[in-house]
Design an enzyme around this catalytic site. Structure first.
Site, PDB file in Angstrom:
ATOM      1  N   ARG A 290       0.809  -1.218   0.000  1.00  0.00           N
ATOM      2  CA  ARG A 290       0.000   0.000   0.000  1.00  0.00           C
ATOM      3  C   ARG A 290       0.847   1.274   0.000  1.00  0.00           C
ATOM      4  O   ARG A 290       0.548   2.222  -0.702  1.00  0.00           O
ATOM      5  CB  ARG A 290      -0.885  -0.022   1.249  1.00  0.00           C
ATOM      6  CG  ARG A 290      -1.878   1.108   1.325  1.00  0.00           C
ATOM      7  CD  ARG A 290      -2.541   1.160   2.708  1.00  0.00           C
ATOM      8  NE  ARG A 290      -2.789  -0.108   3.299  1.00  0.00           N
ATOM      9  CZ  ARG A 290      -3.953  -0.756   3.272  1.00  0.00           C
ATOM     10  NH1 ARG A 290      -4.986  -0.225   2.681  1.00  0.00           N
ATOM     11  NH2 ARG A 290      -4.074  -1.927   3.873  1.00  0.00           N
ATOM     12  N   TYR A 330     -14.288  -3.325   4.503  1.00  0.00           N
ATOM     13  CA  TYR A 330     -13.622  -2.839   5.721  1.00  0.00           C
ATOM     14  C   TYR A 330     -14.210  -1.532   6.237  1.00  0.00           C
ATOM     15  O   TYR A 330     -13.579  -0.893   7.098  1.00  0.00           O
ATOM     16  CB  TYR A 330     -12.133  -2.567   5.455  1.00  0.00           C
ATOM     17  CG  TYR A 330     -11.379  -3.628   4.703  1.00  0.00           C
ATOM     18  CD1 TYR A 330     -11.193  -4.900   5.244  1.00  0.00           C
ATOM     19  CD2 TYR A 330     -10.832  -3.360   3.455  1.00  0.00           C
ATOM     20  CE1 TYR A 330     -10.477  -5.859   4.545  1.00  0.00           C
ATOM     21  CE2 TYR A 330     -10.113  -4.310   2.761  1.00  0.00           C
ATOM     22  CZ  TYR A 330      -9.943  -5.564   3.307  1.00  0.00           C
ATOM     23  OH  TYR A 330      -9.239  -6.500   2.620  1.00  0.00           O
ATOM     24  N   CYS A 357     -26.155  -5.096  -7.124  1.00  0.00           N
ATOM     25  CA  CYS A 357     -27.406  -5.392  -6.417  1.00  0.00           C
ATOM     26  C   CYS A 357     -27.138  -5.857  -4.991  1.00  0.00           C
ATOM     27  O   CYS A 357     -27.420  -7.000  -4.631  1.00  0.00           O
ATOM     28  CB  CYS A 357     -28.183  -6.446  -7.184  1.00  0.00           C
ATOM     29  SG  CYS A 357     -28.403  -5.963  -8.882  1.00  0.00           S
ATOM     30  N   TYR A 386      -4.991  -2.456  -3.487  1.00  0.00           N
ATOM     31  CA  TYR A 386      -6.154  -3.292  -3.142  1.00  0.00           C
ATOM     32  C   TYR A 386      -7.440  -2.796  -3.803  1.00  0.00           C
ATOM     33  O   TYR A 386      -8.527  -2.958  -3.267  1.00  0.00           O
ATOM     34  CB  TYR A 386      -6.299  -3.414  -1.617  1.00  0.00           C
ATOM     35  CG  TYR A 386      -5.012  -3.880  -0.960  1.00  0.00           C
ATOM     36  CD1 TYR A 386      -4.558  -5.178  -1.171  1.00  0.00           C
ATOM     37  CD2 TYR A 386      -4.238  -3.033  -0.176  1.00  0.00           C
ATOM     38  CE1 TYR A 386      -3.357  -5.608  -0.609  1.00  0.00           C
ATOM     39  CE2 TYR A 386      -3.033  -3.453   0.382  1.00  0.00           C
ATOM     40  CZ  TYR A 386      -2.606  -4.738   0.166  1.00  0.00           C
ATOM     41  OH  TYR A 386      -1.427  -5.158   0.715  1.00  0.00           O
TER      42      TYR A 386
HETATM   43  N1  LLP Z   1       3.696  -8.849   3.609  1.00  0.00           N
HETATM   44  C1  LLP Z   1       2.765  -9.753   3.949  1.00  0.00           C
HETATM   45  C2  LLP Z   1       3.179 -11.038   4.477  1.00  0.00           C
HETATM   46  C3  LLP Z   1       1.395  -9.432   3.830  1.00  0.00           C
HETATM   47  O1  LLP Z   1       0.477 -10.318   4.185  1.00  0.00           O
HETATM   48  C4  LLP Z   1       1.024  -8.165   3.331  1.00  0.00           C
HETATM   49  C5  LLP Z   1      -0.393  -7.787   3.197  1.00  0.00           C
HETATM   50  C6  LLP Z   1       2.048  -7.262   2.955  1.00  0.00           C
HETATM   51  C7  LLP Z   1       3.370  -7.639   3.118  1.00  0.00           C
HETATM   52  C8  LLP Z   1       1.753  -5.885   2.413  1.00  0.00           C
HETATM   53  O2  LLP Z   1       1.031  -5.131   3.295  1.00  0.00           O
HETATM   54  P1  LLP Z   1       0.853  -3.555   3.050  1.00  0.00           P
HETATM   55  O3  LLP Z   1       2.230  -2.928   3.069  1.00  0.00           O
HETATM   56  O4  LLP Z   1       0.204  -3.370   1.734  1.00  0.00           O
HETATM   57  O5  LLP Z   1       0.009  -3.107   4.163  1.00  0.00           O
HETATM   58  N2  LLP Z   1      -6.866  -5.906   1.388  1.00  0.00           N
HETATM   59  C9  LLP Z   1      -6.503  -5.146   2.563  1.00  0.00           C
HETATM   60  C10 LLP Z   1      -5.030  -5.302   2.916  1.00  0.00           C
HETATM   61  C11 LLP Z   1      -4.611  -6.728   3.127  1.00  0.00           C
HETATM   62  C12 LLP Z   1      -3.136  -6.880   3.345  1.00  0.00           C
HETATM   63  C13 LLP Z   1      -2.744  -8.316   3.340  1.00  0.00           C
HETATM   64  N3  LLP Z   1      -1.352  -8.544   3.517  1.00  0.00           N
HETATM   65  C14 LLP Z   1      -6.908  -3.687   2.360  1.00  0.00           C
HETATM   66  O6  LLP Z   1      -7.455  -3.356   1.310  1.00  0.00           O
HETATM   67  O7  LLP Z   1      -6.712  -2.872   3.247  1.00  0.00           O
END
Ligand code: LLP
Length: 430
Positions: A290, A330, A357, A386
Site C-alpha cells: 500500500r 472494511y 445489487c 487493493y
Molecule cells: N507482507 C505480507 C506477508 C502481507 O500479508 C502483506 C499484506 C504485505 C506484506 C503488504 O502489506 P501492506 O504494506 O500493503 O500493508 N486488502 C486489505 C489489505 C490486506 C493486506 C494483506 N497482507 C486492504 O485493502 O486494506
C-alpha cells in the site's frame, strides 16, 4: 480539500500530473483507474533513501497483492525493487517481468505442494514458512529436486496493532506464522536438513498501520528471539524481513508517519545487532504494498443518477464494489472529489453508491460534495492499492481499464475487459 499528491490544477481544471483528468475520461471512458507513475517513484525513492541511510543492504520487496498490474511491477522492478509474492500466480508475474530469483520472497499461510515446488525450483531468495508441517514438506520437495532452499520462519509474537480487524495479522488468535516455541523448534529442525539454508526471520503484523510503535515492538521481539537462536543454536541469520503494513493517509484525520520516522525508529534495533547475532552482510527486507502504490491511484466514475429516498440523497455511479471492495469490506473511507466541480464548495451531503445489487455497494455515506448532476465525473481517491487486485466481475461487469500517467504521457496498461472476457473460461454450455 487540500490538494492530493497526484493532482495539479491548471487553468481551473484538475490534472493528474500533467494530464487533464477529463481528457482521460473522454478517451478511455468510465469506470477508469488512473495511476501516477511519478508518485510511485517518489514513494519508492523516499523509502529507499531513508532505509539505506541506516543500512546499506536493504531490499524493498513490493507486495504484489497490492496491485499486480504488470506495468506497475515492471516500474518497481526498474527502480530496483524485489518482489513479495504469496502465490504461484504472483511468482509467475515476478518471473514474467524478469525479477531475479534471489530478489523474490515467497510468503503464505497455506502454500500448496505445487506452489512450494514452484518456489523451490525458482530458488527464491527467501521462502518463509508458517508451520512445522510446511517445513517437512519443503525438505521432502527440496530433496527430490536436489535444490537448496533459502528458508525463513514467520513468527507470530502476539503484537497488537490498531487497524481494521480483518487486516491485523500478528496476534496469537490469528492464523499467521508460528508461535515462538514452535518457531524455535522449526529452526532446530531446519538446521538438521542438508537441503535447507536457514537464513531468515520474518514478521508481518498487519496492514494500514498508522504508528511506528507496533513495528518497534515487533522488531524488539525479533531481536530477542534471534539472540536466543544465536546463543543456543549458534545460528546467525542474514535475512531480516520486517514485513509490510506501513499506512497511508486516506482521510485527512489519518496521521501517518514518514518513511524517515519508520526507519529511524525501527532500523537501529536491527542494525545494532548486525555483526553479532546477525550476520555481517545481513540484508534487511521490507515488504510494503500500500505504501508504494496506494495514493498513486484513483478510480474515475460517472454519475448515472441522482435520487432521494427519505432523507438520503443517493448519487449512483457506474463503478461498483466489484471495482473497489474496500468500503464494503472494511468500512474503509476513500475520499471523493467531483472532478468537473472540484473547486465548488460542498453544499450537499450524499451517499455515493454503485450499480451492484447489494446494499453494501456504497462508497461513502452522508458525504459532503458540491451539488451533483447526471454526467458528473467523480474521482475516488487512493485506490492504487487493493483496488484492481481485489476487483471482480460480480454482476457480469467487465473490470475497468488502467492508465498510467507520467508527466504528460499516458499509457493504457490494462485494457477494459470485454463481455467475452467474462465468459472466457466457461465450457459445455452449448
Ligand atoms: N507482507 C505480507 C506477508 C502481507 O500479508 C502483506 C499484506 C504485505 C506484506 C503488504 O502489506 P501492506 O504494506 O500493503 O500493508 N486488502 C486489505 C489489505 C490486506 C493486506 C494483506 N497482507 C486492504 O485493502 O486494506
Amino acid at each position: 480539500m487540500s490538494l492530493h499528491p497526484i493532482f495539479n490544477i491548471k487553468n481551473g481544471e484538475l490534472y493528474v500530473e500533467n494530464v487533464r483528468v477529463m481528457d482521460l475520461v473522454e478517451k478511455y471512458g468510465t469506470p477508469l483507474h488512473v495511476i501516477s507513475s511519478n508518485r510511485i517513484k517518489q514513494k519508492y525513492g523516499e523509502l529507499y533513501s531513508a532505509s539505506t541511510e541506516y543500512w546499506k543492504n536493504t531490499l524493498i520487496c513490493y507486495a504484489y497483492k497490492a496491485n499486480p498490474t504488470l506495468a506497475i511491477l515492471k516500474l518497481l522492478h526498474g527502480l530496483g525493487a524485489g518482489a513479495e509474492v504469496v502465490s504461484a500466480g504472483e511468482l509467475y508475474a515476478a518471473r514474467l517481468i524478469g525479477v531475479k530469483h534471489d530478489k523474490i520472497v515467497f510468503n503464505g499461510v497455506s502454500k500448496s505442494p505445487s506452489e512450494l515446488s514452484d518456489a523451490i525450483s525458482v530458488q527464491v531468495g527467501l521462502l518463509n514458512i508458517e508451520s512445522l508441517t510446511e517445513l517437512k514438506l519443503i525438505n521432502d520437495i527440496a530433496s527430490k529436486l536436489n535444490i537448496q532452499v533459502n528458508l525463513g520462519v514467520r513468527i507470530n509474537f502476539d503484537v497488537p496493532v490498531r487497524t481494521h480487524r480483518y487486516i491485523s495479522t500478528g496476534m496469537k488468535f490469528h492464523k499467521f506464522g508460528l508461535g515462538v516455541n514452535e518457531a524455535f523448534e522449526a529452526y532446530k529442525l531446519a538446521l538438521k536438513s542438508k537441503r535447507i539454508r536457514v537464513r531468515g526471520i520474518h514478521v508481518h503484523i498487519g496492514s494500514q498501520i498508522l504508528t511506528v510503535y507496533p513495528f518497534v515492538k515487533a522488531s524488539n521481539n525479533m531481536v530477542s528471539f534471534a539472540e536466543k537462536l544465536y546463543e543456543t543454536l549458534k545460528l546467525r541469520l542474514d535475512l531480516i524481513d520486517l514485513g509490510g503494513g506501513l499506512g497511508i493517509q486516506y482521510s485527512l484525520e489519518d496521521k501517518t508517519f514518514s518513511s524517515q520516522e519508520y526507519c529511524k525508529n525501527v532500523f537501529p534495533i536491527i542494525t545494532e545487532k548486525i555483526g553479532t547475532i546477525f550476520d555481517d552482510e545481513s540484508i534487511i527486507i521490507l515488504e510494503p504494498g500500500r505504501y508504494l502504490v496506494g495514493d498513486a491511484g484513483i478510480l474515475l466514475t460517472r454519475v448515472n443518477y441522482v435520487k432521494q429516498i427519505g432523507d438520503i440523497k443517493w448519487v449512483l455511479v457506474d463503478a461498483g464494489m466489484n471495482d473497489l471492495i474496500r468500503p464494503a469490506l472494511y468500512d474503509a473511507l476513500h475520499r471523493i472529489v467531483v472532478v468537473n466541480k472540484f473547486d465548488l464548495p460542498s453544499v450537499e451531503r450524499y451517499s455515493v453508491s454503485g450499480p451492484i445489487c447489494e446494499s453494501a455497494d456504497v462508497f461513502v455515506r452522508d458525504y459532503p460534495l458540491p451539488k451533483v448532476d447526471i454526467g458528473d465525473i467523480l474521482a475516488i481517491l487512493d485506490t492504487g492499492a487493493y483496488g484492481i487486485s481485489m476487483s471482480s466481475q460480480y454482476n457480469c461487469r467487465p473490470r475497468a481499464p488502467i492508465v498510467m500517467v507520467e508527466g504528460e504521457d499516458v499509457k493504457l496498461i490494462r485494457r477494459r475487459e470485454t463481455y467475452a472476457d467474462i465468459f472466457m473460461c466457461d465450457l459445455n454450455y452449448r
